[in-house]
Design an enzyme around this catalytic site. Structure first.
Site, mmCIF file in Angstrom:
data_model
loop_
_atom_site.group_PDB
_atom_site.id
_atom_site.type_symbol
_atom_site.label_atom_id
_atom_site.label_comp_id
_atom_site.label_asym_id
_atom_site.label_seq_id
_atom_site.Cartn_x
_atom_site.Cartn_y
_atom_site.Cartn_z
ATOM 1 N N CYS A 1 5.541 -0.108 4.592
ATOM 2 C CA CYS A 1 5.946 -1.339 5.251
ATOM 3 C C CYS A 1 5.562 -2.498 4.133
ATOM 4 O O CYS A 1 6.473 -3.230 3.779
ATOM 5 C CB CYS A 1 5.105 -1.644 6.513
ATOM 6 S SG CYS A 1 4.702 -0.143 7.381
HETATM 7 N N1 SAJ Z 1 -4.196 -3.968 1.514
HETATM 8 C C1 SAJ Z 1 -5.123 -4.677 0.666
HETATM 9 N N2 SAJ Z 1 -5.761 -5.699 1.281
HETATM 10 C C2 SAJ Z 1 -5.773 -6.030 2.448
HETATM 11 C C3 SAJ Z 1 -5.043 -5.409 3.498
HETATM 12 C C4 SAJ Z 1 -4.280 -4.334 2.985
HETATM 13 O O1 SAJ Z 1 -4.971 -4.329 -0.437
HETATM 14 O O2 SAJ Z 1 -6.537 -7.020 3.004
HETATM 15 C C5 SAJ Z 1 -3.456 -2.988 1.013
HETATM 16 C C6 SAJ Z 1 -3.593 -1.392 1.660
HETATM 17 O O3 SAJ Z 1 -4.751 -1.003 0.798
HETATM 18 C C7 SAJ Z 1 -2.288 -0.741 1.799
HETATM 19 C C8 SAJ Z 1 -1.507 -2.130 2.133
HETATM 20 O O4 SAJ Z 1 -2.180 -3.430 1.490
HETATM 21 O O5 SAJ Z 1 -2.192 -0.221 0.470
HETATM 22 C C9 SAJ Z 1 -0.855 -1.889 3.439
HETATM 23 O O6 SAJ Z 1 -1.854 -1.905 4.383
HETATM 24 P P1 SAJ Z 1 -1.676 -2.512 5.770
HETATM 25 O O7 SAJ Z 1 -2.866 -2.205 6.944
HETATM 26 O O8 SAJ Z 1 -1.300 -3.813 5.995
HETATM 27 O O9 SAJ Z 1 -0.420 -1.643 5.843
HETATM 28 P P2 SAJ Z 1 -0.098 -0.187 7.004
HETATM 29 O O10 SAJ Z 1 1.540 -0.209 6.402
HETATM 30 O O11 SAJ Z 1 -1.092 0.791 6.803
HETATM 31 O O12 SAJ Z 1 0.214 -0.848 8.323
HETATM 32 C C10 SAJ Z 1 0.867 -2.157 8.459
HETATM 33 C C11 SAJ Z 1 0.098 -2.570 9.639
HETATM 34 N N3 SAJ Z 1 -1.260 -3.090 9.310
HETATM 35 C C12 SAJ Z 1 -2.090 -3.874 10.027
HETATM 36 O O13 SAJ Z 1 -1.647 -4.357 11.190
HETATM 37 C C13 SAJ Z 1 -3.377 -3.801 9.850
HETATM 38 C C14 SAJ Z 1 1.107 -3.453 10.490
HETATM 39 O O14 SAJ Z 1 1.385 -4.671 9.532
HETATM 40 C C15 SAJ Z 1 2.318 -3.010 10.980
HETATM 41 O O15 SAJ Z 1 2.204 -2.248 12.395
HETATM 42 C C16 SAJ Z 1 2.548 -1.423 10.117
HETATM 43 O O16 SAJ Z 1 2.177 -1.980 8.741
HETATM 44 C C17 SAJ Z 1 3.975 -1.353 10.039
HETATM 45 O O17 SAJ Z 1 4.399 -0.210 10.506
HETATM 46 O O18 SAJ Z 1 4.929 -2.218 9.895
#
Ligand code: SAJ
Length: 425
Positions: free
Chosen positions: A259
């Site tokens: 995503c």
């Molecule tokens: N990451 C960072 N720093 C942060 C947060 C995340 O470096 O503070 C990195 C993570 O390690 C990862 C990437 O970004 O590699 C994405 O992490 P994420 O938790 O934002 O993304 P996804 O794809 O696991 O899930 C997200 C959902 N995340 C949350 O709500 C916390 C949400 O945005 C969506 O429901 C989902 O993508 C989707 O399916 O769209």
């Protein structure tokens, strides 16, 4: 009403189980016959789905899977949950949406509701799906109904499930919205109607773009803190204490998953059609890619402190999944970083309790297997590189056994001894 779910992945299978659990008969459609067979054998393959629930629904005949799309004719509601990746030129790839829609159009009949849940650029439902379905001669809003409602499942999140996560819905016509709203309201606590499918499509892409740009912001500050000798992790935590303050984001080795690295490009691609250049979003994307190269630089510096160069160095990577406690390595920055280290002549091995094997993929032809975490494996590495902070790893032991540790996730924050060995990004 019988529900059809097209795409039995990390969105579709949990959705099919949710609908089945509240009593809807569900048919799951997938082109992957191995997945179809697994579901029909009650074999679960999605972390967020409980094995027992899937097995029970299949046993009772409430849920079944098929690759025969002719069965779409039996469904009153059809929900499309297929992948929306990027092409190799990083343009939106909506071929799965188009293929699913063509299959639906073939069997479309009066009374059916079709909703798209896959994350996509604003305009997809109106400009791509509607014309394909209208070719059937049936009239939207009268004979069949069409809406967009983004999935918001956060993989691995134990607090928010499909049921208690608010659901945004946009209909092609008011009647379409009303029918889609009613469908979702039967299994989801809070449904949020918006004025059009495009508004709902943009809502979803905005949410993930918001995350991408905020992650890029802390990543940029991380690069600055390195030069200023400040601890970005301390600053981020302290900033989080502001009343009703900032949502806390953390720096990392880059962004992975299906995503956050992808969705913003769906938006920037569509914006160009309106002669609009989304500079801010694209810059954020560049920063989130740049940090992976910066991590390689940090490994070089750590090795230099041991009078070693990257060439012929043994680098042992801890954690390759795209985020902690997840068994998914798609678009993980670890893949890129390990490839960059190998290109500089390092010998790279990894340990990840969730990822037993990394199959050859775009970036590299190498098939890698996870090395068991042992004192020997840690001690013989010239550098241990933590790229994902899985909770199950004993970081006290890692630091004790390792010569030097580059920690990109502050995974060693509670480690008491040997802290001089840790280089934190
Ligand atoms: N990451 C960072 N720093 C942060 C947060 C995340 O470096 O503070 C990195 C993570 O390690 C990862 C990437 O970004 O590699 C994405 O992490 P994420 O938790 O934002 O993304 P996804 O794809 O696991 O899930 C997200 C959902 N995340 C949350 O709500 C916390 C949400 O945005 C969506 O429901 C989902 O993508 C989707 O399916 O769209």
């Amino acid at each position: 009403a019988r529900i059809g779910v097209i795409g039995l992945g990390y969105v579709g299978l949990p959705l099919a189980v949710e609908k089945g659990k509240v009593g809807f008969p569900v048919i799951g459609f997938d082109i992957n016959s191995k997945r179809v067979d697994k579901v029909n054998a009650g074999e679960n393959y999605i972390g967020d789905v409980k094995d027992i629930e899937l097995g029970d629904l299949v046993q009772r005949g409430v849920l079944k899977a098929t690759a025969d799309f002719a069965l779409l004719a039996e469904c009153d509601v059809i929900i499309i949950c297929v992948p929306t990746p990027l092409t190799i030129t990083r343009d939106p790839d909506i071929s799965y949406i188009e293929a699913s829609t063509r299959a639906i159009a073939k069997y479309l009949r009066p009374g059916q509701l079709v909703t798209l849940e896959s994350t996509t650029y604003p305009g997809t439902t109106q400009e791509i799906i509607l014309p394909l379905l209208a070719e059937s001669g049936l009239e939207v809003g009268k004979d069949f109904f069409l809406a967009f409602s983004p999935e918001r499942v956060d993989p691995g999140n134990k607090r928010f499930s499909t049921k208690n996560t608010s659901k945004v819905v946009g209909g092609v016509t008011p009647v379409c919205l009303e029918i889609a709203y009613t469908l979702y309201a039967q299994t989801i606590v809070n449904v949020v109607p918006v004025s059009s499918p495009a508004a709902a499509e943009l809502t979803k892409v905005f949410e993930n773009t918001y995350r991408a740009v905020n992650i890029a912001l802390v990543n940029e500050l991380m690069l600055l803190c390195d030069r200023m000798g400040l601890d970005i992790w301390e600053v981020v935590e302290a900033a989080g204490t502001k009343p009703f303050g900032i949502q806390t984001f953390y720096p990392g080795p880059g962004v992975g998953g299906h995503c956050i690295p992808i969705d913003p490009f769906y938006l920037t691609w569509k914006a160009r059609e309106y002669d609009f250049h989304t500079r801010f979003i694209e810059l954020a994307g560049e920063i989130n890619v740049e940090v992976s190269y910066y991590v390689v630089n940090r490994v070089i510096r750590a090795l230099n402190s041991e009078n070693k160069s990257l060439k012929d160095a043994k680098v042992f990577v801890l954690g390759v999944a795209y985020k902690k406690d997840i068994d998914d390595v798609r678009e993980s920055p670890a893949l890129k970083i390990m490839e960059l280290l190998r290109r500089e002549g390092a010998t790279v091995s990894y340990h990840d309790p969730f990822i037993p094997v990394i199959e050859p993929h775009g970036g590299s032809t190498v098939r890698l297997e996870s090395t068991p975490l042992s004192d020997a494996a840690l001690a013989e590495a010239d550098c241990v590189l933590i790229l994902t902070d899985h909770s199950s790893v004993d970081y006290e032991r890692v630091v004790e056994q390792a010569r030097v540790v580059v920690d990109t996730r502050n995974a060693t924050k509670n480690v008491k001894k040997n802290r001089e060995k840790i280089a934190k990004i």
